[in-house]
Design a protein around this motif. Structure first.
Motif, PDB file in Angstrom:
ATOM      1  N   VAL A   8       0.866  -1.176   0.000  1.00 32.90           N
ATOM      2  CA  VAL A   8       0.000   0.000   0.000  1.00 32.90           C
ATOM      3  C   VAL A   8       0.904   1.227   0.000  1.00 32.90           C
ATOM      4  CG1 VAL A   8      -1.751   1.305   1.261  1.00 32.90           C
ATOM      5  CG2 VAL A   8      -1.855  -1.195   1.213  1.00 32.90           C
ATOM      6  N   VAL A   9       0.758   2.050  -1.027  1.00 30.55           N
ATOM      7  CA  VAL A   9       1.556   3.267  -1.137  1.00 30.55           C
ATOM      8  C   VAL A   9       0.700   4.427  -0.650  1.00 30.55           C
ATOM      9  CG1 VAL A   9       2.838   4.786  -2.680  1.00 30.55           C
ATOM     10  CG2 VAL A   9       2.835   2.303  -3.075  1.00 30.55           C
ATOM     11  N   GLY A  10       1.058   4.950   0.506  1.00 30.58           N
ATOM     12  CA  GLY A  10       0.325   6.060   1.110  1.00 30.58           C
ATOM     13  C   GLY A  10      -0.410   5.620   2.349  1.00 30.58           C
ATOM     14  N   ALA A  11      -0.077   6.252   3.470  1.00 28.63           N
ATOM     15  CA  ALA A  11      -0.689   5.908   4.751  1.00 28.63           C
ATOM     16  C   ALA A  11      -1.792   6.884   5.135  1.00 28.63           C
ATOM     17  CB  ALA A  11       0.382   5.863   5.844  1.00 28.63           C
ATOM     18  N   GLY A  12      -2.431   7.473   4.122  1.00 29.31           N
ATOM     19  CA  GLY A  12      -3.571   8.354   4.377  1.00 29.31           C
ATOM     20  C   GLY A  12      -4.810   7.536   4.656  1.00 29.31           C
ATOM     21  N   LEU A  13      -5.967   8.169   4.572  1.00 33.11           N
ATOM     22  CA  LEU A  13      -7.207   7.477   4.928  1.00 33.11           C
ATOM     23  C   LEU A  13      -7.474   6.243   4.079  1.00 33.11           C
ATOM     24  CD1 LEU A  13      -9.625  10.465   5.643  1.00 33.11           C
ATOM     25  CD2 LEU A  13      -8.393   9.029   7.267  1.00 33.11           C
ATOM     26  N   GLY A  15      -5.397   4.411   2.175  1.00 36.71           N
ATOM     27  CA  GLY A  15      -4.404   3.373   2.395  1.00 36.71           C
ATOM     28  C   GLY A  15      -4.573   2.689   3.740  1.00 36.71           C
ATOM     29  N   ALA A  16      -4.851   3.473   4.781  1.00 34.83           N
ATOM     30  CA  ALA A  16      -5.018   2.910   6.122  1.00 34.83           C
ATOM     31  C   ALA A  16      -6.255   2.028   6.210  1.00 34.83           C
ATOM     32  CB  ALA A  16      -5.091   4.029   7.153  1.00 34.83           C
ATOM     33  N   VAL A  17      -7.348   2.460   5.610  1.00 32.57           N
ATOM     34  CA  VAL A  17      -8.582   1.661   5.651  1.00 32.57           C
ATOM     35  C   VAL A  17      -8.376   0.346   4.903  1.00 32.57           C
ATOM     36  CG1 VAL A  17     -10.979   1.551   4.824  1.00 32.57           C
ATOM     37  CG2 VAL A  17     -10.141   3.604   6.007  1.00 32.57           C
ATOM     38  N   PHE A  18      -7.755   0.427   3.715  1.00 29.56           N
ATOM     39  CA  PHE A  18      -7.513  -0.803   2.960  1.00 29.56           C
ATOM     40  C   PHE A  18      -6.583  -1.744   3.725  1.00 29.56           C
ATOM     41  CE2 PHE A  18      -5.055  -3.524   0.246  1.00 29.56           C
ATOM     42  CZ  PHE A  18      -6.048  -4.182  -0.455  1.00 29.56           C
ATOM     43  N   ALA A  39      -1.703   8.853   8.420  1.00 27.71           N
ATOM     44  CA  ALA A  39      -2.912   9.683   8.361  1.00 27.71           C
ATOM     45  C   ALA A  39      -2.930  10.718   7.248  1.00 27.71           C
ATOM     46  CB  ALA A  39      -3.201  10.364   9.701  1.00 27.71           C
ATOM     47  N   GLY A  40      -1.897  10.788   6.433  1.00 22.95           N
ATOM     48  CA  GLY A  40      -1.929  11.703   5.298  1.00 22.95           C
ATOM     49  C   GLY A  40      -2.224  13.128   5.705  1.00 22.95           C
ATOM     50  N   ASN A  41      -3.106  13.791   4.963  1.00 21.24           N
ATOM     51  CA  ASN A  41      -3.410  15.194   5.220  1.00 21.24           C
ATOM     52  C   ASN A  41      -4.281  15.426   6.445  1.00 21.24           C
ATOM     53  OD1 ASN A  41      -1.903  16.014   3.047  1.00 21.24           O
ATOM     54  ND2 ASN A  41      -3.646  16.156   1.672  1.00 21.24           N
ATOM     55  N   VAL A  42      -4.794  14.378   7.056  1.00 18.73           N
ATOM     56  CA  VAL A  42      -5.577  14.549   8.279  1.00 18.73           C
ATOM     57  C   VAL A  42      -4.749  14.242   9.527  1.00 18.73           C
ATOM     58  CG1 VAL A  42      -7.818  14.208   7.188  1.00 18.73           C
ATOM     59  CG2 VAL A  42      -6.636  12.261   8.206  1.00 18.73           C
TER      60      VAL A  42
END
Length: 146
Positions: A8-13, A15-18, A39-42
């Protein structure tokens, strides 16, 4: 044979949910991100005991009960309602603008066609050919009042 079932590339919402769902399904997951946090931008960090939104404020809302229940497993939410207002000539108006706003701002404006005509009149009065900056761009699109 690969070491992980998923990369998974990206630990934002997203990516984290998947990644969470894949792990619950028994899959192995490697999550990578160019940032040094999840958490990406959040992303929110603690500064002297205060939650600070590093990339700007974020508001989460949904009318889907299953989504609300899901996200509340991971975070505590404040009861916040976004209700911006604009001060125009000493009067407060709710945002975003709508026909009620226009009717209050401009006496006699009661239809969308009336509002479009008033905006067009104000745009023409600005007489801006090619906007030179953001202010002129706004004036050339919606006139001075808006």
């Amino acid at each position: 044979m690969s070491q992980y079932d998923y990369l998974v590339v990206g630990a934002g919402l997203s990516g984290a949910v998947f990644a969470n769902a894949a792990r619950k399904a028994g899959k192995s997951v490697l999550v990578i991100d160019r940032r040094d946090h999840i958490a990406g931008n959040v992303y929110t960090e603690q500064v002297e005991g205060i939650n600070v939104h590093r990339y700007g404020a974020h508001i989460f809302h949904t009318s889907m009960r299953d989504v609300w229940d899901y996200v509340n497993r991971f975070a505590e939410f404040n009861n916040y309602v976004n209700s911006p207002v604009a001060n125009f000539r000493g009067q407060m108006y709710n945002m975003p603008f709508n026909m009620n706003t226009f009717a209050r701002m401009w006496p006699g404006v009661v239809t969308p066609a009336d509002a479009r005509a008033k905006i067009a009149e104000q745009v023409a009065a600005e007489n801006i050919g090619e906007p030179a900056n953001l202010e002129e761009q706004a004036l050339s699109l919606v006139g001075r009042d808006i």
